[in-house]
Write an enzyme that holds these catalytic residues in place. Structure first.
Site, PDB file in Angstrom:
ATOM      1  N   GLY A   1      -7.651 -20.201  44.877  1.00  0.00           N
ATOM      2  CA  GLY A   1      -7.421 -19.372  46.045  1.00  0.00           C
ATOM      3  C   GLY A   1      -8.348 -18.178  46.157  1.00  0.00           C
ATOM      4  O   GLY A   1      -8.185 -17.333  47.040  1.00  0.00           O
TER       5      GLY A   1
ATOM      6  N   LYS B   1     -19.209  -5.064  54.362  1.00  0.00           N
ATOM      7  CA  LYS B   1     -18.736  -3.896  53.612  1.00  0.00           C
ATOM      8  C   LYS B   1     -19.872  -2.911  53.342  1.00  0.00           C
ATOM      9  O   LYS B   1     -19.685  -1.689  53.438  1.00  0.00           O
ATOM     10  CB  LYS B   1     -18.098  -4.356  52.299  1.00  0.00           C
ATOM     11  CG  LYS B   1     -16.882  -5.257  52.497  1.00  0.00           C
ATOM     12  CD  LYS B   1     -16.461  -5.910  51.193  1.00  0.00           C
ATOM     13  CE  LYS B   1     -15.312  -6.880  51.402  1.00  0.00           C
ATOM     14  NZ  LYS B   1     -14.963  -7.628  50.166  1.00  0.00           N
TER      15      LYS B   1
END
Length: 438
Positions: free
Chosen positions: A188, A206
């Protein structure tokens, strides 16, 4: 005082974590904010009720996000949908309606932040986005407020946990990229389509935000150079270690005499440096200020509760400032809007750095001399070189070189000429290098 009524858009991983944090720490949050904070209205197309504690504390839940931003009772909207659209339309509508906004959406801020902040200033509301960069690490507040006395020189960060996990596994266990990526997807850490993570787009979002905060320039995502880690081979990780380096996928923002560097790419970092020792899915950002020197911000860069921690921190800040004169609030990008600089963001060809080169060439006399001649003609000097002996029956030998600093444009010209040699297998593997003091 009456609790502040909040609208929540999205009940996925971060949305569920935000509900958990607001309900489990309600008393502590109210003590800090000066008032209670309650989620009066939430919107989500799909969610898993069994994974969200405190769901019964939400006033009402629907599937129409625009109904939340139009609700006159809602004072603050939390946008946790992600992506560019409809997030942009929802945020702008919330601002138009005089509502403050808190978001974890780095793509939205990097791409549309200039427009959103201008609208917020005109309407006199706040847009909080601490959770958009590095999860629970308070790097936005550090750059905007904690380091406000400093002339920021550079930032270097591991700001995508998926890429860092992959490179860590490749180094520690000698695995190849595709094998580790498959495991990251199973765990995940990586999406079914991992492009944003492994090709550096997530990190570029970012870095764009951090670069604007550090240097007082408008957000310019389209100017950020982006290169992923999918071409890194297990042998490159081994060679780097033999030379005393580790490969990290870094976002680097640097102020130079000619402009601002914004670049995301695999980087060789000396193994003794702090960033070289950030492992697994963790994030870290190293900031160099002229007064404070190097400072390191380390922690969980993703996940439900770490990111929710940043979301709620922004909520507390907004609640504290609800009665504050808008002109006296901390500016969104840390600098007053009319004081943003027009310093240019450099093209990657104008950036100077050192390089790791891996070249596969025929094992015959004169080949190395020709390669060295081409590098020398471009003013590229070699700091170190390693040559592997060819195996039995092999006609090509692997050479690894470390260069001194040179303009990327010159390196590009040299590599194009080297790859054109009949004796060299292309492409030549090139990884940039940084010393990163601190």
């Amino acid at each position: 005082m009456e609790p502040v009524k909040v609208g929540l858009l999205g009940l996925g991983t971060v949305g569920g974590g935000t509900v958990d944090v607001l309900t489990s720490n309600a008393a502590e949050i109210a003590r800090r904010a000066g008032r209670g904070i309650e989620i009066a209205f939430a919107a989500a197309r799909e969610y898993r009720p069994e994974t969200i504690s405190g769901l019964d504390r939400i006033g009402r839940i629907g599937d129409d996000a625009f109904a939340v931003v139009e609700d006159p009772e809602i004072e603050i909207v939390i946008e946790l949908i992600g992506g560019y659209s409809p997030a942009r339309e929802l945020v702008l509508k919330a601002i138009e309606n005089g509502k403050h906004v808190v978001t974890a959406n780095k793509a939205l801020i990097a791409k549309h932040g200039n427009e959103i902040f201008a609208a917020a200033r005109e309407r006199g509301v706040v847009v909080g986005f601490e959770a958009a960069v590095a999860g629970g690490i308070p790097i936005i507040k550090a750059l905007r407020e904690g380091l406000a006395a400093n002339h920021i020189e550079w930032i270097a960060g591991i700001i995508n946990g998926t890429g860092n996990f992959i490179l860590t596994e490749m180094r520690d266990k000698g695995r190849d990229f595709a094998d580790v990526l498959a495991e990251a997807q199973a765990l995940g850490y990586a999406e079914a389509d991992p492009t944003f993570d492994v090709e550096g787009i997530d990190a570029a979002h970012k870095l764009t935000i951090m670069g604007s905060l550090a240097f007082g320039i408008p957000l310019q995502f389209e100017r950020c150079f982006t290169e992923g880690i999918s071409k890194i081979g297990a042998m490159d990780v081994v060679y780097a270690a033999e030379l005393g380096y580790r490969i990290k996928h870094l976002g680097i923002a640097r102020r130079s005499e000619t402009g601002i560097e914004l670049r995301v790419h695999p980087t060789l970092v000396p193994e003794r440096r702090l960033l070289a020792n950030v492992e697994g899915v963790m994030n870290a950002v190293l900031v160099k200020g002229d007064a404070v020197g190097p400072t390191l911000y380390y922690g969980a860069g993703a996940g439900a509760l770490p990111t929710a921690s940043a979301v709620v921190a922004d909520l507390v800040d907004v609640v504290r400032g609800l009665t504050t004169d808008p002109n006296n609030r901390v500016p969104h990008l840390g600098f007053q809007p009319d004081a943003l600089a027009d310093t240019p963001v450099l093209r990657i060809e104008e950036v100077e750095t050192a390089y790791y080169l891996r070249i596969s060439a025929l094992d015959q006399p004169g080949v190395m001399a020709r390669i060295a001649s081409i590098l020398g003609e471009q003013g590229i000097s070699i700091e170190a070189i390693k040559q592997k002996e060819p195996g039995e029956g092999e006609t090509y030998v692997t050479m690894v070189m470390l260069t001194h600093r040179v303009l990327e444009g010159r390196m590009n010209e040299a590599l194009s000429r080297i790859e054109a040699l009949d004796s060299v297998q292309e492409p030549v593997m090139r990884i940039r290098m940084e010393t990163l003091s601190g």
